[in-house]
Design a protein around this motif. Structure first.
Motif, PDB file in Angstrom:
ATOM      1  N   ALA A  69      31.041 -16.199 -68.967  1.00 52.35           N
ATOM      2  CA  ALA A  69      30.364 -15.871 -67.396  1.00 52.35           C
ATOM      3  C   ALA A  69      29.573 -16.987 -66.710  1.00 52.35           C
ATOM      4  CB  ALA A  69      29.692 -14.660 -67.283  1.00 52.35           C
ATOM      5  N   GLU A  70      28.958 -17.851 -67.607  1.00 45.79           N
ATOM      6  CA  GLU A  70      27.985 -18.729 -67.261  1.00 45.79           C
ATOM      7  C   GLU A  70      28.827 -20.190 -67.144  1.00 45.79           C
ATOM      8  OE1 GLU A  70      24.672 -18.780 -69.505  1.00 45.79           O
ATOM      9  OE2 GLU A  70      23.849 -17.108 -68.380  1.00 45.79           O
ATOM     10  N   THR A  71      30.030 -20.240 -67.202  1.00 42.89           N
ATOM     11  CA  THR A  71      31.032 -21.405 -66.937  1.00 42.89           C
ATOM     12  C   THR A  71      30.962 -21.738 -65.661  1.00 42.89           C
ATOM     13  OG1 THR A  71      32.265 -20.766 -68.980  1.00 42.89           O
ATOM     14  CG2 THR A  71      33.247 -22.564 -67.442  1.00 42.89           C
ATOM     15  N   SER A  72      30.523 -23.122 -65.394  1.00 48.08           N
ATOM     16  CA  SER A  72      30.364 -23.432 -64.126  1.00 48.08           C
ATOM     17  C   SER A  72      31.626 -23.367 -63.274  1.00 48.08           C
ATOM     18  CB  SER A  72      30.165 -25.021 -64.108  1.00 48.08           C
ATOM     19  OG  SER A  72      30.199 -25.460 -62.818  1.00 48.08           O
ATOM     20  N   GLY A  73      31.483 -22.808 -62.028  1.00 47.53           N
ATOM     21  CA  GLY A  73      32.312 -22.847 -61.095  1.00 47.53           C
ATOM     22  C   GLY A  73      33.470 -23.879 -60.907  1.00 47.53           C
ATOM     23  N   ASP A  74      32.804 -24.842 -60.948  1.00 45.21           N
ATOM     24  CA  ASP A  74      33.864 -26.263 -60.818  1.00 45.21           C
ATOM     25  C   ASP A  74      33.997 -26.961 -62.210  1.00 45.21           C
ATOM     26  OD1 ASP A  74      31.228 -26.937 -61.523  1.00 45.21           O
ATOM     27  OD2 ASP A  74      31.042 -28.644 -59.877  1.00 45.21           O
ATOM     28  N   ALA A  75      33.951 -26.072 -63.175  1.00 46.16           N
ATOM     29  CA  ALA A  75      34.546 -26.656 -64.473  1.00 46.16           C
ATOM     30  C   ALA A  75      36.003 -26.970 -64.668  1.00 46.16           C
ATOM     31  CB  ALA A  75      34.219 -25.369 -65.627  1.00 46.16           C
ATOM     32  N   GLU A  76      36.468 -27.735 -65.488  1.00 48.65           N
ATOM     33  CA  GLU A  76      37.550 -28.104 -65.678  1.00 48.65           C
ATOM     34  C   GLU A  76      38.543 -26.744 -66.143  1.00 48.65           C
ATOM     35  OE1 GLU A  76      39.445 -30.931 -64.957  1.00 48.65           O
ATOM     36  OE2 GLU A  76      37.652 -31.625 -64.025  1.00 48.65           O
ATOM     37  N   THR A  77      39.696 -26.457 -66.069  1.00 46.46           N
ATOM     38  CA  THR A  77      40.639 -25.669 -66.427  1.00 46.46           C
ATOM     39  C   THR A  77      40.484 -25.238 -68.101  1.00 46.46           C
ATOM     40  OG1 THR A  77      41.939 -25.600 -64.454  1.00 46.46           O
ATOM     41  CG2 THR A  77      42.993 -24.389 -66.433  1.00 46.46           C
ATOM     42  N   ASP A  78      40.518 -26.590 -68.523  1.00 49.76           N
ATOM     43  CA  ASP A  78      40.549 -26.616 -69.967  1.00 49.76           C
ATOM     44  C   ASP A  78      38.964 -25.814 -70.704  1.00 49.76           C
ATOM     45  OD1 ASP A  78      42.465 -27.600 -71.440  1.00 49.76           O
ATOM     46  OD2 ASP A  78      41.512 -29.452 -72.033  1.00 49.76           O
ATOM     47  N   GLU A  79      38.060 -26.188 -69.796  1.00 50.29           N
ATOM     48  CA  GLU A  79      36.890 -25.448 -70.321  1.00 50.29           C
ATOM     49  C   GLU A  79      36.739 -24.026 -70.190  1.00 50.29           C
ATOM     50  OE1 GLU A  79      32.145 -26.141 -69.194  1.00 50.29           O
ATOM     51  OE2 GLU A  79      33.178 -27.277 -68.494  1.00 50.29           O
ATOM     52  N   TRP A  80      37.320 -23.625 -69.031  1.00 51.30           N
ATOM     53  CA  TRP A  80      37.376 -22.020 -68.700  1.00 51.30           C
ATOM     54  C   TRP A  80      38.394 -21.306 -69.879  1.00 51.30           C
ATOM     55  CZ3 TRP A  80      35.073 -18.743 -65.881  1.00 51.30           C
ATOM     56  CH2 TRP A  80      34.325 -19.162 -64.531  1.00 51.30           C
ATOM     57  N   ASP A  81      39.515 -22.127 -70.068  1.00 57.02           N
ATOM     58  CA  ASP A  81      40.462 -21.518 -71.033  1.00 57.02           C
ATOM     59  C   ASP A  81      39.660 -21.493 -72.582  1.00 57.02           C
ATOM     60  OD1 ASP A  81      42.237 -21.271 -69.172  1.00 57.02           O
ATOM     61  OD2 ASP A  81      43.319 -23.159 -69.657  1.00 57.02           O
TER      62      ASP A  81
END
Length: 126
Positions: A69-81
């Motif tokens: 949930a705290e993953t940055s909104g502008d993080a790379e798709t890789d980081e979200w995945d």
């Protein structure tokens, strides 16, 4: 149709996975970690004997859901995945731990989820 405690465990895990797949559209980041474990807490946690292994895996799901949930909104798709996969693995481990080590408690027995002291899930007969 009789619902077993093992079915409730699987349903709670499926709900957590559904929320992980739908985030961030599925809700606010502050509410997300509790939402992920809500079904588990409501349907499962009070129906199994306390076990440190189960509680540790539940905590792992909470930590993974906070991190996700705290993953940055502008993080790379890789980081979200990566964060999403980590959360889903934590949910998988919680589900497996309850199915493997969970013991039906008296409250669950009164609701018809099995006999107190029985395992949540039994191994298939050979």
């Amino acid at each position: 149709m009789v619902v077993s405690l093992a079915d409730l465990v699987r349903g709670a895990a499926a709900e957590a996975r559904r929320l992980a797949a739908g985030f961030p559209a599925s809700g606010r980041k502050d509410d997300f970690p509790r939402a992920v474990i809500a079904a588990f807490d409501a349907d499962v946690r009070g129906h199994v004997e306390r076990d440190r292994r189960i509680e540790d895996e539940r905590d792992r799901v909470l930590i993974a859901s906070v991190t996700f949930a705290e993953t940055s909104g502008d993080a790379e798709t890789d980081e979200w995945d990566r964060a999403r996969r980590h959360l889903i693995r934590a949910v998988d481990y919680l589900e497996e731990t309850v199915l493997r080590f969970g013991i039906v408690n008296r409250a669950a027995a009164r609701r018809g989820y099995g006999a107190a002291g029985d395992p949540v899930s039994t191994s298939p007969k050979e």
